[in-house]
Every structure is written in C-alpha cells, then in structure tokens.
Scaffold this active site. Sequence first.
Site, PDB file in Angstrom:
ATOM      1  N   GLY A 270       0.831  -1.205   0.000  1.00 38.41           N
ATOM      2  CA  GLY A 270       0.000   0.000   0.000  1.00 38.41           C
ATOM      3  C   GLY A 270       0.863   1.253   0.000  1.00 38.41           C
ATOM      4  O   GLY A 270       0.577   2.232  -0.707  1.00 38.41           O
TER       5      GLY A 270
ATOM      6  N   TYR B  63       5.362 -19.919   8.124  1.00 42.15           N
ATOM      7  CA  TYR B  63       6.312 -19.135   7.327  1.00 42.15           C
ATOM      8  C   TYR B  63       6.058 -19.362   5.832  1.00 42.15           C
ATOM      9  O   TYR B  63       5.906 -18.412   5.063  1.00 42.15           O
ATOM     10  CB  TYR B  63       7.731 -19.555   7.693  1.00 42.15           C
ATOM     11  CG  TYR B  63       8.827 -18.763   7.019  1.00 42.15           C
ATOM     12  CD1 TYR B  63       9.008 -17.417   7.302  1.00 42.15           C
ATOM     13  CD2 TYR B  63       9.696 -19.368   6.118  1.00 42.15           C
ATOM     14  CE1 TYR B  63      10.037 -16.691   6.700  1.00 42.15           C
ATOM     15  CE2 TYR B  63      10.721 -18.657   5.519  1.00 42.15           C
ATOM     16  CZ  TYR B  63      10.887 -17.312   5.816  1.00 42.15           C
ATOM     17  OH  TYR B  63      11.900 -16.607   5.215  1.00 42.15           O
TER      18      TYR B  63
END
Length: 314
Positions: A106, A149
């Site tokens: 973003g 992960y």
Amino acid sequence: MAADRRVLVTGGAGFLGSHLCERYLAEGWEVLCMDNLSTGRIRNVEHLIGRPDFHFYHQDVTEFIHVPGHLDLVLHFASPASPIDYLEMPIQTLKVGSLGTHKALGLAKEKKARFLLASTSEVYGDPLIHPQKEDYWGNVNPIGVRGVYDEAKRFAEAITMAYHRYHQVDTRIVRLFNTYGPRMRLDDGRALPTFMGQALRGEPITIYGDGSQTRSFCYVDDLVEGIYRLSQSGYVQPVNLGNPDEITIRAFAEHVKAITGSTSELVHRPLPQDDPKVRQPDIGRARDVLGWEPTIPLKEGLQRTLDHFRHIGD
Ligand code: UDP
C-alpha cells in the site's frame, strides 16, 4: 541523480536488511530503515545511525505505516526467518507476511515506488523436483509447524502479483535460499550459527536426523549483489537467488568443525517436523536476467563469518 533516490527497507535491522541498508547507502541512496526489533537488532545498524542519509523507524510493519517524503523503492524484508523464531512467533510470522506485505505494498502504491518482496525457497516446501526452478509450484504442508512461514510467504507472493496486476505496482519477487554471514544471531537456531557457536564453545555439534538432508548455502554479499541487480532490473516474475553448491548437513558440520579447529564431536538429534530433505536453487533465470551468480566459495564465506563471530561475538 543518485542522492535523490530513496529506499525503505522493512526488516532493515535484521541480518539481510542491515547488509542491504549498507549496500544502498554505498550506491548513494538515502535509506529509511524500519524494524520492530522482534528479531532484528539495533546494533546491526548502530554504525549507520547519525548519518544524514540514514533514518531508523522503530515501527511494526503490520500496523499502518507512513514515512515522510518520496520513495523510489520498498524492499520488504521484515519477517522472522529462522525456524525457531517463527515457531516461537507463529502469529507474528503470519501477520508480517500477510498484513505486513499488504501495508508495504500500500505504501509503495501511494508513493509510486517499486516494490521488492523477499520471498523464500520455502515456497517450494519439501520439494518433489530437484533442483528447484521458479516454475515449480512447491510441496508445502499448510498445517505443519513450518506452514506459518511458508504459507505467509506464498500469500505475500500472491498479493504482490495482485498489486502488480490490479494496481500496476512495479513489483519484483526474489526467492532466497539459505544465506549465511556476519550478523546472524548465534542463537537463531539455524545450522550455521548453531554449529559455529557449538564448535567455538567446544560443545557437541548437533546434527538433526542422519545429516543426509541437503542445503545450498550462499554468502550474504553474493545475495545482496543479486538483490541489488534485481531491484534495478525490469523483471517481474520470481527469481531464485542462492548458491547452487549443494552440501549435506553432515558435511557442512564437518566444514564448520574444520575451519574453527574445534575438537567438538558430532552428535545426532531428532529431525524437526517437515524439515525439507533437499534444497538447491536452479539459478538459470538469475544468470540470464541479471547476469548474476555467486562468487564466494563456502570456505571463504565460512572464514569471513568466523572472523566476525570471533571479533564481535554474537
Ligand atoms: N540443522 C541441524 N542442526 C542444527 C540446526 C539445524 O542439523 O543445530 C539442520 C536442519 O534440520 C536443516 C538444516 O540444518 O536440515 C538447515 O537448517 P536451518 O535451520 O539452517 O534452515 P532451513 O533450511 O531448515 O530453513
């Protein structure tokens, strides 16, 4: 000109992040280093603090992030990255790979900056093809202990490509294979610092399983060179970076023992769950696209790392 170029490094106080901060500074960039110091350490960047072209932000990238001024590049390297760290911090690992990548993307979109994601060979899981090429989709156990992960990084790749396709963010994805060098934490649980610490203290060197599992270890300076080149390239698809020089964990332990001159014995411990049996990058794409390949042999890299641990300690 170079001095106008500004890069944000998330995870900038970590092992790889701190080396990246140094490299971009050396290339004339202004560097914004962001880290929540959960696994990163301020001492990795202490020597840079006070420089006018270096700024440290003690901030969690999973929260809304803002930095002043323009940005040309975001390097998203924030994440626990060793199995014991992400097993101790499973939720944070999932959050930084998902929410953290979303926030970093973003920010890149807002600043019209290029975005480079640190992905991992773990997206290939316990691979069924060998060596691993970028077009292999992987063999990951989503509900295993390592899944936090692996799946976070797989999600991170997916959202990076979505931002590329839907928001036209200029993105890069690097899949990093095992990397080693100065500034790893001696207690991070990974093979190299664990073996080196044990060898230096004269304690038994703990080989998990029978030690026949393989890894391919790349010295950090080689890796940083590859990342720098990828960030300057026009290539959007994922690129493996690692050293194709594959070695069994037992042989690796013996190398560490020899280079430290240690008399430690090699002992065996149970193999952790979902520990990949083999791992070796196919770096054909990096060679073609970036003209890159590793240049530092294992022996030299181990020696440099040992000098660091001897000189600086952990
Ligand atoms: N390993 C080991 N002894 C240790 C730490 C790790 O034998 O004290 C093994 C581990 O099981 C794996 C390999 O070394 O097969 C590399 O582990 P590491 O944690 O460095 O990274 P991974 O590639 O598994 O993410």
